[in-house]
Structure formats: C-alpha cells, structure tokens
Design a protein around this motif. Structure first.
Motif, PDB file in Angstrom:
ATOM      1  N   CYS A  35      39.811  63.608 113.114  1.00  0.00           N
ATOM      2  CA  CYS A  35      38.753  63.621 112.113  1.00  0.00           C
ATOM      3  C   CYS A  35      38.446  62.183 111.719  1.00  0.00           C
ATOM      4  CB  CYS A  35      39.170  64.409 110.874  1.00  0.00           C
ATOM      5  SG  CYS A  35      37.938  64.340 109.529  1.00  0.00           S
ATOM      6  N   VAL A  36      37.170  61.833 111.774  1.00  0.00           N
ATOM      7  CA  VAL A  36      36.694  60.557 111.241  1.00  0.00           C
ATOM      8  C   VAL A  36      35.480  60.842 110.390  1.00  0.00           C
ATOM      9  CG1 VAL A  36      37.588  59.139 113.130  1.00  0.00           C
ATOM     10  CG2 VAL A  36      35.276  60.081 113.281  1.00  0.00           C
ATOM     11  N   ILE A  61      37.498  57.880 106.299  1.00  0.00           N
ATOM     12  CA  ILE A  61      38.598  58.762 106.716  1.00  0.00           C
ATOM     13  C   ILE A  61      39.204  58.117 107.958  1.00  0.00           C
ATOM     14  CG2 ILE A  61      39.229  61.026 107.616  1.00  0.00           C
ATOM     15  CD1 ILE A  61      36.707  62.127 106.118  1.00  0.00           C
ATOM     16  N   VAL A  62      40.463  57.716 107.867  1.00  0.00           N
ATOM     17  CA  VAL A  62      41.126  57.122 109.028  1.00  0.00           C
ATOM     18  C   VAL A  62      42.048  58.121 109.726  1.00  0.00           C
ATOM     19  CG1 VAL A  62      40.890  54.753 108.214  1.00  0.00           C
ATOM     20  CG2 VAL A  62      42.928  56.047 107.606  1.00  0.00           C
ATOM     21  N   SER A  63      42.370  59.216 109.041  1.00  0.00           N
ATOM     22  CA  SER A  63      43.176  60.257 109.664  1.00  0.00           C
ATOM     23  C   SER A  63      43.150  61.515 108.803  1.00  0.00           C
ATOM     24  CB  SER A  63      44.627  59.782 109.813  1.00  0.00           C
ATOM     25  OG  SER A  63      45.435  60.795 110.376  1.00  0.00           O
ATOM     26  N   LEU A  64      43.098  62.641 109.461  1.00  0.00           N
ATOM     27  CA  LEU A  64      43.301  63.935 108.817  1.00  0.00           C
ATOM     28  C   LEU A  64      44.178  64.722 109.773  1.00  0.00           C
ATOM     29  CD1 LEU A  64      42.675  66.041 106.574  1.00  0.00           C
ATOM     30  CD2 LEU A  64      40.760  66.784 107.989  1.00  0.00           C
ATOM     31  N   VAL A  65      45.323  65.165 109.297  1.00  0.00           N
ATOM     32  CA  VAL A  65      46.264  65.901 110.135  1.00  0.00           C
ATOM     33  C   VAL A  65      46.709  67.156 109.402  1.00  0.00           C
ATOM     34  CG1 VAL A  65      47.108  63.845 111.339  1.00  0.00           C
ATOM     35  CG2 VAL A  65      48.256  64.613 109.266  1.00  0.00           C
ATOM     36  N   ALA A 101      31.606  63.950 108.523  1.00  0.00           N
ATOM     37  CA  ALA A 101      33.000  64.172 108.927  1.00  0.00           C
ATOM     38  C   ALA A 101      32.932  64.849 110.281  1.00  0.00           C
ATOM     39  CB  ALA A 101      33.763  65.022 107.921  1.00  0.00           C
ATOM     40  N   GLU A 102      33.459  64.177 111.289  1.00  0.00           N
ATOM     41  CA  GLU A 102      33.447  64.682 112.662  1.00  0.00           C
ATOM     42  C   GLU A 102      34.851  65.148 112.992  1.00  0.00           C
ATOM     43  OE1 GLU A 102      32.158  61.222 114.779  1.00  0.00           O
ATOM     44  OE2 GLU A 102      30.285  61.107 113.639  1.00  0.00           O
ATOM     45  N   LEU A 103      34.973  66.426 113.335  1.00  0.00           N
ATOM     46  CA  LEU A 103      36.292  67.028 113.529  1.00  0.00           C
ATOM     47  C   LEU A 103      36.415  67.712 114.873  1.00  0.00           C
ATOM     48  CD1 LEU A 103      35.494  68.159 110.223  1.00  0.00           C
ATOM     49  CD2 LEU A 103      37.951  67.993 110.454  1.00  0.00           C
ATOM     50  N   VAL A 104      37.627  67.688 115.401  1.00  0.00           N
ATOM     51  CA  VAL A 104      38.000  68.522 116.537  1.00  0.00           C
ATOM     52  C   VAL A 104      39.208  69.330 116.090  1.00  0.00           C
ATOM     53  CG1 VAL A 104      38.798  68.590 118.932  1.00  0.00           C
ATOM     54  CG2 VAL A 104      37.114  66.870 118.225  1.00  0.00           C
TER      55      VAL A 104
END
Length: 146
Positions: A35-36, A61-65, A101-104
C-alpha cells in the motif's frame, strides 16, 4: 494466492474501506501485500497505549501491513511527514486519504483466519485454520430412457 488491486480516493477512510472490501469479497484469510498513498488525517493506536492518537497534516503512507478476515482484521500503518519523520502504529478508523491509496491484497483461499482470546495475552489473537470445504453440489437425476 488470489490477488486484488484497488485504489481508494480522496476523503475515504482507509480502514473502513479495507474492512468493507473484506466483507464484500468474503475474504476469510487475506494480507495486505502493498500500500502506498497519502493521508490528511492519521489515527493510530501507539504501542502500549489504550486510546487513539490523531495526527493532522499531510503524510505519505510508507507501509501498511496486516491480516484481513471477515472474522477480524489486524493492520499496522507506517507514515512519514514532510520532514521524513516516520510514525507507526495500529490502524484505527479515521485515516483519511489525501490523494490516493493504492493497494494490493492477497487472499489465501486454503486458510481461515479467526480471532480468539489468547490465555496468555488475554487479547483476541490470530488463529489459523484450514478453510472449510465447500458443500458438494446435489447430484441431478439422470433422465429416464424409454
């Protein structure tokens, strides 16, 4: 692993949208692959704190886990301010997207994530089960021959 890609837009709440996506797609065992993006408001629960801490401004956003499941999700966010200072913590409602917010999202279809009370920590912690097997389809009767 099955994957989804999604983009959230300005004004949306990151956590609320992720949980809604999890429900919409009935994800029983998923993980945030990447996610960025950016935020104007960040709401985190910091380590060993009971309540939320709210930050206002512009953040990358540098990280979403974390793990996603219709049975309970657990997400942590790391973000940087305009000086590069990085903060992080447990993602709560109230993380408002600035531009994107771009997520995979990855889905582990053979697993079932659940949250159950751990006797040591006393918190609802991740427990991992095999995914339930789908019910067999009913057999259709063969047409009778004259």
């Amino acid at each position: 692993m099955r994957t989804y890609a999604l983009r959230l837009g300005p004004g949306q709440d990151l956590r609320q949208q992720l949980l809604a996506f999890t429900e919409q797609h009935q994800i029983r065992a998923g993980a945030v692959v990447t996610c960025v993006g950016s935020l104007t408001t960040a709401t985190l629960r910091l380590a060993n704190q009971d309540g939320p801490t709210v930050y206002k401004g512009h953040f990358e956003i540098v990280s979403l886990v974390g793990t996603l499941s219709t049975n309970g999700s657990h997400l942590h966010l790391a973000m940087a301010d305009s000086t590069g200072r990085t903060l992080g913590g447990h993602l709560l409602d109230g993380n408002i997207i600035y531009t994107t917010a771009e997520l995979v999202i990855g889905v582990l279809e053979e697993l079932d994530f659940r949250r159950e009370t751990d006797p040591v920590s006393t918190y609802k912690e991740l427990t991992i089960y095999p995914a339930p097997k789908p019910a067999p389809l009913p057999r259709r009767a063969s047409p009778k021959k004259p």
